[in-house]
Every structure is written in structure tokens, then in C-alpha cells.
Scaffold this motif. Sequence first.
Motif, PDB file in Angstrom:
ATOM      1  N   SER A   1       6.080   7.374 -14.330  1.00 24.40           N
ATOM      2  CA  SER A   1       7.053   7.411 -13.255  1.00 24.40           C
ATOM      3  C   SER A   1       7.920   6.163 -13.334  1.00 24.40           C
ATOM      4  CB  SER A   1       6.346   7.481 -11.898  1.00 24.40           C
ATOM      5  OG  SER A   1       7.282   7.700 -10.868  1.00 24.40           O
ATOM      6  N   SER A   2       8.904   6.109 -12.458  1.00 21.35           N
ATOM      7  CA  SER A   2       9.775   4.934 -12.408  1.00 21.35           C
ATOM      8  C   SER A   2       9.769   4.373 -10.990  1.00 21.35           C
ATOM      9  CB  SER A   2      11.199   5.305 -12.803  1.00 21.35           C
ATOM     10  OG  SER A   2      11.768   6.138 -11.816  1.00 21.35           O
TER      11      SER A   2
ATOM     12  N   SER B   1       2.813   0.527  -5.533  1.00 23.99           N
ATOM     13  CA  SER B   1       2.853   0.751  -6.981  1.00 23.99           C
ATOM     14  C   SER B   1       1.552   0.302  -7.636  1.00 23.99           C
ATOM     15  CB  SER B   1       4.058   0.063  -7.621  1.00 23.99           C
ATOM     16  OG  SER B   1       3.921  -1.339  -7.625  1.00 23.99           O
ATOM     17  N   GLU B   2       0.956  -0.786  -7.153  1.00 25.66           N
ATOM     18  CA  GLU B   2      -0.334  -1.247  -7.681  1.00 25.66           C
ATOM     19  C   GLU B   2      -1.433  -0.231  -7.403  1.00 25.66           C
ATOM     20  OE1 GLU B   2      -1.189  -5.065  -5.975  1.00 25.66           O
ATOM     21  OE2 GLU B   2       0.685  -5.930  -6.713  1.00 25.66           O
ATOM     22  N   ILE B   3      -1.471   0.255  -6.178  1.00 21.32           N
ATOM     23  CA  ILE B   3      -2.504   1.222  -5.794  1.00 21.32           C
ATOM     24  C   ILE B   3      -2.347   2.516  -6.594  1.00 21.32           C
ATOM     25  CG2 ILE B   3      -3.295   2.712  -3.902  1.00 21.32           C
ATOM     26  CD1 ILE B   3      -2.731   0.273  -2.026  1.00 21.32           C
ATOM     27  N   LEU B   4      -1.136   3.006  -6.732  1.00 20.79           N
ATOM     28  CA  LEU B   4      -0.916   4.241  -7.485  1.00 20.79           C
ATOM     29  C   LEU B   4      -1.300   4.089  -8.948  1.00 20.79           C
ATOM     30  CD1 LEU B   4       2.390   5.385  -5.808  1.00 20.79           C
ATOM     31  CD2 LEU B   4       0.189   6.586  -5.708  1.00 20.79           C
ATOM     32  N   SER B   5      -1.203   2.885  -9.479  1.00 21.96           N
ATOM     33  CA  SER B   5      -1.598   2.641 -10.869  1.00 21.96           C
ATOM     34  C   SER B   5      -3.066   2.975 -11.105  1.00 21.96           C
ATOM     35  CB  SER B   5      -1.331   1.184 -11.251  1.00 21.96           C
ATOM     36  OG  SER B   5       0.051   0.934 -11.285  1.00 21.96           O
ATOM     37  N   LYS B   6      -3.889   2.722 -10.103  1.00 23.41           N
ATOM     38  CA  LYS B   6      -5.319   3.019 -10.285  1.00 23.41           C
ATOM     39  C   LYS B   6      -5.605   4.525 -10.269  1.00 23.41           C
ATOM     40  CE  LYS B   6      -7.888   2.727  -5.976  1.00 23.41           C
ATOM     41  NZ  LYS B   6      -8.786   1.941  -5.156  1.00 23.41           N
ATOM     42  N   TYR B   7      -4.595   5.316  -9.882  1.00 28.00           N
ATOM     43  CA  TYR B   7      -4.715   6.781  -9.906  1.00 28.00           C
ATOM     44  C   TYR B   7      -4.015   7.378 -11.120  1.00 28.00           C
ATOM     45  CZ  TYR B   7      -6.556   6.277  -5.214  1.00 28.00           C
ATOM     46  OH  TYR B   7      -7.320   5.918  -4.146  1.00 28.00           O
ATOM     47  N   GLY B   8      -3.694   6.521 -12.081  1.00 26.46           N
ATOM     48  CA  GLY B   8      -3.133   7.007 -13.324  1.00 26.46           C
ATOM     49  C   GLY B   8      -1.616   7.051 -13.406  1.00 26.46           C
ATOM     50  N   VAL B   9      -0.928   6.515 -12.406  1.00 23.89           N
ATOM     51  CA  VAL B   9       0.528   6.477 -12.464  1.00 23.89           C
ATOM     52  C   VAL B   9       0.916   5.263 -13.310  1.00 23.89           C
ATOM     53  CG1 VAL B   9       2.679   6.303 -11.159  1.00 23.89           C
ATOM     54  CG2 VAL B   9       0.732   7.557 -10.198  1.00 23.89           C
ATOM     55  N   VAL B  10       1.676   5.526 -14.359  1.00 26.81           N
ATOM     56  CA  VAL B  10       2.128   4.474 -15.279  1.00 26.81           C
ATOM     57  C   VAL B  10       3.610   4.255 -15.020  1.00 26.81           C
ATOM     58  CG1 VAL B  10       2.416   3.849 -17.701  1.00 26.81           C
ATOM     59  CG2 VAL B  10       0.429   5.184 -16.985  1.00 26.81           C
TER      60      VAL B  10
END
Length: 81
Positions: free
Chosen positions: A3-4, A70-79
Amino acid sequence: MQSSMTELKSVFVEALGIPAELVTEDLAYNSHPRWDSTAHLQLVMALEARYGCTLETEDMPDMSSVARASEILSKYGVVWA
């Protein structure tokens, strides 16, 4: 999922009903009158729908800014691209 930050910010714009220029990484919970507790729940639901994840209960109150989201979503696989 890739994602962006522009896409993330658009979710904030839609969920909070605020102009795009107000959505910066520093935008924080309760820093704008529209980001109250009700809007926070709508934001969480919008993020879950957009990124196809279910946030853990402890992540919801910790999502205190755009940058933190954005940090939290990263742990759910969002790059972030």
C-alpha cells in the motif's frame, strides 16, 4: 499487501470527513474535533475493511496517529511502498 501512505491517508479522509491536507503523519487522536471516539471506531472499521484484517483489541486505542496506524498495520502484513 502493498500500500501507499497516500492510500492510508485517503482512508483517514473518508472515515473522519476531513480535508486531505489535514491528514499528515502527525495528525493525532483528538487533535481535530472530527477525530473523536465515535470517529475512531469508524476509522478502525474502515482500516480493517480496506486492508482485510481484524485489529486486535489492544491495537485500537494505541492507534493514536496516522504514523502509529501505519506501524500497527505493518504487523498485519501491510507493506508501505
